[in-house]
Design a protein around this motif. Structure first.
Motif, PDB file in Angstrom:
ATOM      1  N   THR A 196       0.854  -1.181   0.000  1.00 48.33           N
ATOM      2  CA  THR A 196       0.000   0.000   0.000  1.00 48.33           C
ATOM      3  C   THR A 196       0.889   1.229   0.000  1.00 48.33           C
ATOM      4  OG1 THR A 196      -1.776  -1.124   1.197  1.00 48.33           O
ATOM      5  CG2 THR A 196      -1.744   1.284   1.321  1.00 48.33           C
ATOM      6  N   ASN A 227      -1.242   2.597  -4.498  1.00 52.51           N
ATOM      7  CA  ASN A 227      -1.382   1.141  -4.431  1.00 52.51           C
ATOM      8  C   ASN A 227      -2.234   0.807  -3.209  1.00 52.51           C
ATOM      9  OD1 ASN A 227       2.049   0.909  -5.353  1.00 52.51           O
ATOM     10  ND2 ASN A 227       0.301   0.497  -6.666  1.00 52.51           N
ATOM     11  N   ARG A 228      -3.217  -0.059  -3.447  1.00 57.03           N
ATOM     12  CA  ARG A 228      -4.091  -0.441  -2.352  1.00 57.03           C
ATOM     13  C   ARG A 228      -3.938  -1.936  -2.139  1.00 57.03           C
ATOM     14  NH1 ARG A 228      -8.648   2.644  -1.018  1.00 57.03           N
ATOM     15  NH2 ARG A 228      -8.532   3.664  -3.027  1.00 57.03           N
ATOM     16  N   SER A 229      -3.139  -2.318  -1.159  1.00 55.51           N
ATOM     17  CA  SER A 229      -2.933  -3.705  -0.799  1.00 55.51           C
ATOM     18  C   SER A 229      -2.732  -4.617  -2.016  1.00 55.51           C
ATOM     19  CB  SER A 229      -4.128  -4.197   0.036  1.00 55.51           C
ATOM     20  OG  SER A 229      -3.793  -5.412   0.642  1.00 55.51           O
ATOM     21  N   VAL A 230      -1.672  -4.321  -2.763  1.00 52.02           N
ATOM     22  CA  VAL A 230      -1.413  -5.051  -4.004  1.00 52.02           C
ATOM     23  C   VAL A 230      -0.589  -6.320  -3.718  1.00 52.02           C
ATOM     24  CG1 VAL A 230      -0.179  -4.958  -6.205  1.00 52.02           C
ATOM     25  CG2 VAL A 230      -1.532  -2.992  -5.441  1.00 52.02           C
ATOM     26  N   LEU A 287      -3.697  -3.929 -13.056  1.00 49.16           N
ATOM     27  CA  LEU A 287      -3.910  -2.937 -12.000  1.00 49.16           C
ATOM     28  C   LEU A 287      -4.858  -1.874 -12.531  1.00 49.16           C
ATOM     29  CD1 LEU A 287      -0.517  -1.903 -10.320  1.00 49.16           C
ATOM     30  CD2 LEU A 287      -2.494  -2.914  -9.192  1.00 49.16           C
ATOM     31  N   ARG A 288      -5.806  -1.474 -11.668  1.00 47.64           N
ATOM     32  CA  ARG A 288      -6.674  -0.360 -12.043  1.00 47.64           C
ATOM     33  C   ARG A 288      -6.852   0.519 -10.822  1.00 47.64           C
ATOM     34  NH1 ARG A 288     -11.442  -2.799 -14.168  1.00 47.64           N
ATOM     35  NH2 ARG A 288     -12.695  -2.376 -12.343  1.00 47.64           N
ATOM     36  N   GLN A 289      -6.537   1.788 -10.959  1.00 42.67           N
ATOM     37  CA  GLN A 289      -6.631   2.761  -9.866  1.00 42.67           C
ATOM     38  C   GLN A 289      -6.012   2.219  -8.576  1.00 42.67           C
ATOM     39  OE1 GLN A 289     -10.709   4.013  -9.795  1.00 42.67           O
ATOM     40  NE2 GLN A 289     -10.504   5.109 -11.725  1.00 42.67           N
ATOM     41  N   GLY A 290      -4.841   1.625  -8.726  1.00 42.32           N
ATOM     42  CA  GLY A 290      -4.085   1.187  -7.562  1.00 42.32           C
ATOM     43  C   GLY A 290      -4.491  -0.163  -7.018  1.00 42.32           C
ATOM     44  N   GLN A 291      -5.505  -0.765  -7.598  1.00 37.70           N
ATOM     45  CA  GLN A 291      -5.955  -2.052  -7.077  1.00 37.70           C
ATOM     46  C   GLN A 291      -5.686  -3.179  -8.065  1.00 37.70           C
ATOM     47  OE1 GLN A 291      -9.955  -0.910  -5.807  1.00 37.70           O
ATOM     48  NE2 GLN A 291      -9.659  -2.307  -4.065  1.00 37.70           N
ATOM     49  N   MET A 292      -5.351  -4.347  -7.528  1.00 35.48           N
ATOM     50  CA  MET A 292      -5.127  -5.494  -8.381  1.00 35.48           C
ATOM     51  C   MET A 292      -6.482  -6.066  -8.798  1.00 35.48           C
ATOM     52  SD  MET A 292      -2.935  -7.250  -9.911  1.00 35.48           S
ATOM     53  CE  MET A 292      -1.306  -6.963  -9.205  1.00 35.48           C
ATOM     54  N   ILE A 293      -6.711  -6.081 -10.106  1.00 35.18           N
ATOM     55  CA  ILE A 293      -8.005  -6.547 -10.598  1.00 35.18           C
ATOM     56  C   ILE A 293      -8.007  -8.062 -10.759  1.00 35.18           C
ATOM     57  CG2 ILE A 293      -9.636  -6.400 -12.528  1.00 35.18           C
ATOM     58  CD1 ILE A 293      -9.421  -3.886 -10.750  1.00 35.18           C
TER      59      ILE A 293
END
Lengths: 304, 506
Positions: free
Chosen positions: B17, B26-29, B217-223
């Motif tokens: 993060t 990055n949100r908890s990637v 990754l999209r907007q810092g989140q792992m899709i």
């Protein structure tokens, strides 16, 4: 002939402080920091070296003290520009004003109004065999011999051929690249500035410990600024910078001798005094165009 | 080829993060790459791809999360730690020292005592050339090398440090197609040696061509993570959150009227370097409601043509007019007054990066926001809020433009120009370097201006873009128009020949 020998000897002698200053400034600038504290560092080196030599009776210990104050001055400059990322122009000029002020203040405190204090200056030495009148050229102070035979080649070798020199050049050209390669940018710049500061201070101490044997106000008289110009003239190369120092010193030494020649008697001596400086300005105007400054010149480095 | 099942991945990131102020980059990637695999990290500009990998390489410090190498957690505080752990990274802007030789760059940071061992660096370069087919002259000055060669030096640098995990940040962005092929060949030989490669990209085709797996990754989140063979449509959907339709000049759009051109250029001539004209005898007209595409390899007069139309350069001969107004040699202010909107190729040079979005948005019309010498801050803010909403700029009015992503910078410029309702729009390389979403947006805005009756001159090196948007095309070669055709009739091969200077007479 005697005049020429005398002129050459004076050229080497007068070039000595410029060589120390120019090599020192080259180290700072190749590391990416313009150290305008040079004038003050030379001044402080001259004063502290003299005071220590007077107190201990040993010019050598005076020299050690000058080196110490130079290291300290370089560290302060690094603290301001590397650690705090302050503007290099302001930091350097501030350092110069501060060091000159502090030196003059200490001078007044220690040698309150008394008569001029003197030390026994370092002796002239000539290790070469006597080959007639020409030998006078080689009758020089130890610091001059050290400058040309030890400091210049060693400083060149370190900068161009050692891994430490590669790191200095890298942090001065592209600190991001150096950082990414695992080189500590702050550590390298601190070291470059401290080594540079020590050399500048020795250049200043040359006046009090060798040339004059005493300390007087305004003893550096702008030679630090001349070194700044010589670094640019030398395009940040040690060898070219030394050539510049010799050239300046040659004209400087020449104009003193011209002043006493009958043909120049009518010329205002101020004009002749200004001559070496005019030559520096001219040389800079001619050779200073299109020079490649170190890539990170004046730029503080911060990792994001 | 992928790692042995059950064994630990070569590199694993857990729960990374990172916040920059209010922005969560990055949100908890979570991410991992195994030996012998290329794992692509796909995402739009600003999705957080580069940030998460800069963290793995110690260039950025995470707020939370851990990095594991071969299953063991490692503390990575600086690139030095990362290098020691076997991680190498080729950043988008190369970390090379230009004035130094290749060997010196290879030796940098390998301090072992004071001695600088350039011969060892040379030997490593030769060794790498034999083992991986990466050929570079160790004594060449880096600044003299081509971009592709410099990239090879970067890869060599990482390999010379015995890296096992190689992170490449948008490695193809700066390469020409032949160099991309060479890069891919190099990567394949690295995989055979069991190395792992993290391939950051926003180009779907490349990702599919080289990757074993793809993480989006999209907007810092792992899709999610999918196989490298996943089709482009699906990858695009994951990347932008919706299927990409692609913007195209709709077939049903009204054909431009046969009316008089709005923008008219006659016999234009602009001087170039070495006494040769860089634009010569160029005459063209753009009607309202029409997009005229200017095709050509860069350096064939497009820049100079744009400079004249932007008011930044005086032509030596010829005329430029909009409607009845003669604008030959007009300055930027006169161009703005004549409602000629300009979006130059260097968008950074058109904005003031250190000023806020709000100020940049009013830069061309400060007079409208000035009352007896005082700037009306409130009106500037309101204006900014309105344009930010209308043009979907992902920024607040007070953000410095320098802090925005490429797509948002272009949107600021677009908003500034289009909000003036220009009668003529001259645009150069409007989508260069932008991600899919921003590209789509910019193109749709250009088509909207066309529908509103503006005359649009579009300079682009991207043939797909020209064919998708333009009604008519001209081809510039060595400063002259060497071909003109309607976009419907245009065929790629013919355009390519014209652009290469091999065309028959127009």
């Amino acid at each position: 002939m005697t005049l020429l020998i005398d002129l050459l000897a004076a050229t080497l002698r007068n070039a000595t402080p410029l060589v120390y200053g120019t090599v020192g400034e080259t180290y700072a600038e190749r590391g990416g920091v313009l150290n305008l504290g040079i004038e003050g560092t030379m001044y402080a080196g001259a004063f502290v070296g003299f005071a220590a030599a007077l107190a201990t009776g040993s010019p050598l210990l005076g020299l050690v003290a000058a080196v110490g104050v130079g290291l300290l001055s370089g560290a302060v400059m690094a603290l301001l520009t590397v650690t705090f990322g302050a503007n290099q122009h302001v930091s350097g000029i501030g350092l110069t004003i501060g060091l000159i002020g502090a030196s003059e203040f200490a001078n007044r405190l220690i040698f309150r109004g008394g008569e001029l204090q003197r030390i026994e200056p370092m002796p002239l030495i000539n290790p070469l065999p006597d080959v007639g009148p020409v030998s006078a050229v080689f009758s020089q102070y130890g610091l001059t011999w050290v400058a040309f035979l030890l400091v210049v080649p060693l400083a060149w070798w370190v900068l161009q051929r050692s891994s430490f020199g590669l790191e200095i050049r890298a942090v001065g050209e592209n600190p991001e690249a150096a950082d990414a390669a695992g080189v500590s940018v702050p550590r390298t710049r601190y070291l470059a500035l401290m080594i540079g500061g020590a050399l500048m201070a020795v250049g200043g101490a040359f006046f009090t410990l060798a040339l004059l044997g005493s300390f007087t106000l305004d003893i550096i008289a702008g030679r630090g600024w001349v070194c700044i110009a010589l670094v640019i003239f030398g395009r940040w190369r040690i060898g070219r910078g030394v050539v510049g120092a010799l050239l300046f010193s040659l004209i400087y030494s020449l104009q003193f001798r011209l002043q006493i020649l009958p043909g120049f008697g009518d010329l205002p001596f101020e004009l002749l005094l200004a001559l070496p400086y005019l030559v520096v300005i001219g040389a800079l105007a001619l050779s200073g165009r299109n020079v490649a400054y170190p890539g990170a010149y004046l730029k503080p480095y911060r990792r994001s | 080829m992928a790692g042995v099942p059950g064994s630990a991945p070569a590199l694993e990131l857990r729960g990374i993060t990172k916040r920059f102020g209010d922005l969560v980059a990055n949100r908890s990637v979570d991410f991992d790459v195994v030996g012998g695999e290329v794992h692509a990290l796909l995402g739009e500009n600003g999705a957080g791809k580069t940030t998460v990998m800069r963290i793995a390489y110690g260039l950025t410090h995470p707020d939370a999360g851990s990095v594991l190498v071969e299953g063991h957690e490692v503390a990575i505080r600086s690139p030095r730690d990362a290098i020691a752990a076997g991680i190498g990274m080729v950043t988008q802007h190369f970390s090379l020292v230009g004035p130094m030789s290749v060997a010196e760059n290879l030796a940098l940071g390998r301090a072992s005592g004071l001695r600088l061992d350039l011969d060892a660096a040379r030997r490593r370069a030769v060794h790498a050339a034999e083992r991986f087919g990466i050929r570079v002259d160790p004594d060449a000055r880096v600044a003299d090398l081509s971009v592709g060669e410099q990239q090879r030096v970067e890869i060599l640098k990482a390999l010379a440090r015995d890296c096992r995990i190689l992170i490449l940040d948008e490695p193809t962005a700066v390469l020409v197609p032949a160099e991309i092929e060479a890069l891919f060949a190099t990567l394949r030989s690295l995989l055979e040696e069991g190395l792992s490669v993290v391939f950051i990209s926003h180009k779907l085709g490349e990702v599919r061509a080289i990757s074993n797996r793809v993480s989006v990754l999209r907007q810092g989140q792992m899709i999610g993570t999918v196989a490298g063979s996943t089709d482009e449509r699906e990858l695009a959907r994951m990347m932008v959150g919706r299927p990409m339709l692609g913007v195209e000049r709709s077939a049903g759009a009204p054909a431009p009227s046969e009316a008089e051109p709005v923008l008219r250029i006659r016999d234009l001539r602009v001087d170039g370097a070495h006494g040769r004209p860089s634009v010569e005898d160029v005459s063209l007209g753009v009607r309202g409601g029409e997009i005229l595409g200017v095709a050509g390899v860069s350096g064939n007069g497009q820049t100079e043509l744009m400079a004249v139309l932007s008011g930044m350069r005086r032509p030596v001969a010829g005329t430029v007019s909009v409607g009845d107004l003669d604008l030959t040699g007009a300055d930027p202010r006169q161009m703005t007054a004549a409602r000629v909107g300009r979006i130059p190729e260097d968008r950074h040079a058109s904005l003031i990066p250190d000023l806020s979005v709000a100020y940049n948005l009013v830069m061309e019309r400060l007079d409208d926001f000035r009352h007896s010498g005082r700037i009306d801050e409130r009106a500037i803010r309101a204006h900014a809020d309105e344009l930010i909403a209308r043009f979907d700029i992902r920024a607040s009015p007070d953000d410095r433009v320098a802090a925005l992503s490429g797509g948002n910078i272009q949107k600021v410029l677009l908003a500034r120009v289009l909000s003036r309702d220009p009668r003529v729009l001259v645009v150069s390389q409007p989508t260069r370097g932008l991600d899919v979403g921003a590209t789509e947006y910019v193109r749709s805005q250009l088509l909207a201006r066309r529908a509103d009756g503006a005359a649009v001159l579009l300079v682009s090196e991207d043939l797909d873009e020209l064919l998708a948007l333009a009604d008519r095309l001209i081809v510039l070669y060595e400063g002259r128009i060497v071909g003109e055709m309607s976009a419907q009739e245009a065929d790629r091969e013919q355009l390519g020949m014209l652009m290469a200077g091999r065309g028959r007479n127009p």
